[in-house]
Enzyme design. Structure first.
Site, PDB file in Angstrom:
ATOM      1  N   TYR A 136       0.769  -1.331  -0.031  1.00  0.00           N
ATOM      2  CA  TYR A 136       0.050  -0.027   0.057  1.00  0.00           C
ATOM      3  C   TYR A 136       0.862   1.219   0.072  1.00  0.00           C
ATOM      4  CZ  TYR A 136      -3.794   2.988   1.770  1.00  0.00           C
ATOM      5  OH  TYR A 136      -4.813   3.926   1.993  1.00  0.00           O
ATOM      6  N   LYS A 164      -0.864  -1.237  -4.063  1.00  0.00           N
ATOM      7  CA  LYS A 164      -2.213  -0.197  -3.943  1.00  0.00           C
ATOM      8  C   LYS A 164      -1.553   1.210  -4.263  1.00  0.00           C
ATOM      9  CE  LYS A 164      -5.738   1.415  -0.944  1.00  0.00           C
ATOM     10  NZ  LYS A 164      -6.287   1.112   0.552  1.00  0.00           N
ATOM     11  N   VAL A 206      -9.134  -0.486  -5.070  1.00  0.00           N
ATOM     12  CA  VAL A 206      -9.670  -0.516  -3.678  1.00  0.00           C
ATOM     13  C   VAL A 206     -10.365   0.331  -3.129  1.00  0.00           C
ATOM     14  CG1 VAL A 206      -8.252  -0.806  -1.255  1.00  0.00           C
ATOM     15  CG2 VAL A 206      -7.402  -1.991  -3.022  1.00  0.00           C
TER      16      VAL A 206
END
Length: 304
Positions: A136, A164, A206
């Site tokens: 992330y 991400k 996401v």
């Protein structure tokens, strides 16, 4: 279950009762709505999941409950956001024991690690687990950027599979593709760049407002992937004022209030967070009410 790292993956909220206990009936209702809408994975314990307020037993319950509800249809992934490498390795181990099949990983929390320390942190966790990992990358909110050079060093770990992308720089998707080809799957983590990122070649989204509007979110993604850009854009233009509720320090409160308005959540948050109040609450309610008055009829999208 193999994690494909594609499609819409909601970073789901954690449902609490007024007594500050896990609200599993409402949590299950929301997860069922996500599955019905066609999401391709569930991510637990992220920012929206109020991860920093959850104890280990609560994480165990959330993972085991979600695994039972999805019943093998889609993967269950949990976020790892720890202060120490030892803690992250332990969190990854427990996640696998509880039934998660993938990890979303932030850089170390609190301490602003340098590039070498950050790469070592991810490397040590990757070596410790067989679970696939999505890193992330959110330097705006968490203060550490995972650069392309750092991702280059991490290529040797086969279980580091996805990124991400939350830098807010839409061109970063192209930079990743140009440098790494298909080595990493790329999923946007910014609701207000959901459609744009998909059109730039992101493999997935996401999402946050998907917690309240699962069908609309999946429809935008699937229509865009299918090349039905006008249909996707029509929904996205309606959706954008609501999606902007994700870009706020109070995103958890905003999205939980949205879940109340769509009937698949409650407004209870865990202190020190408090529900919205005053002018800010009035502003968010107006956005939600205006959106619901003009909520679009969705085209058939699940077969795309």
């Amino acid at each position: 279950m193999l994690v494909q790292w594609k499609g819409v993956m909601p970073a789901v909220t954690t449902k609490f009762t007024a007594e500050d206990k896990l609200d599993l009936p409402m949590f299950i209702k929301n997860i069922e709505a996500q599955v019905e809408a066609g999401v391709e994975g569930i991510i637990l314990g992220g920012t929206l999941g109020e991860a920093s307020t959850l104890n280990d037993e609560e994480k165990k319950i959330l993972i085991e409950t979600t695994v039972k509800v999805v019943d093998g249809k889609i993967p269950v992934i949990i976020n790892v956001a720890e202060q120490t490498t030892k803690g992250a390795i332990e969190a990854a181990y427990k996640a696998e024991q509880y039934g998660a099949v993938g990890l979303m990983m932030l850089p170390p929390m609190r301490y602003k690690a340098n590039d070498r320390e950050t790469v070592t942190y991810f490397s040590e966790v990757a070596k410790s687990t067989s679970l696939p990992i999505m890193i992330y990358n959110n330097p705006i909110d968490y203060g550490i950027e995972v650069t392309l050079d750092m991702f280059d060093e991490l290529q040797k770990f086969e279980n580091i599979q996805a990124i991400k992308e939350s830098t807010r720089d839409i061109s970063n998707i192209t930079r990743i593709r140009n440098r790494f080809g298909d080595r990493y799957n790329v999923l946007t983590g910014v609701d207000t760049l959901g459609l744009e990122s998909t059109l730039m070649g992101a493999d997935g989204w996401v999402a946050g407002l998907v917690c309240a509007f699962p069908s609309e979110t999946v429809a935008v993604y699937k229509l865009a992937q299918a090349g039905q850009i006008k249909a996707a854009l029509d929904i996205y233009r309606w959706f954008l004022p609501i999606l902007e509720l994700d870009i706020s320090p109070q995103l958890v409160q905003n999205i939980k209030l949205a879940e109340v308005y769509t009937g698949i959540g409650t407004e209870h948050v865990r202190a020190p967070r408090l529900p919205l109040h005053g002018e800010e609450r009035t502003r968010v309610i107006k956005i939600l009410e205006d959106g619901l008055k003009t909520r679009p009829v969705l085209p058939e999208y699940k077969h795309l």
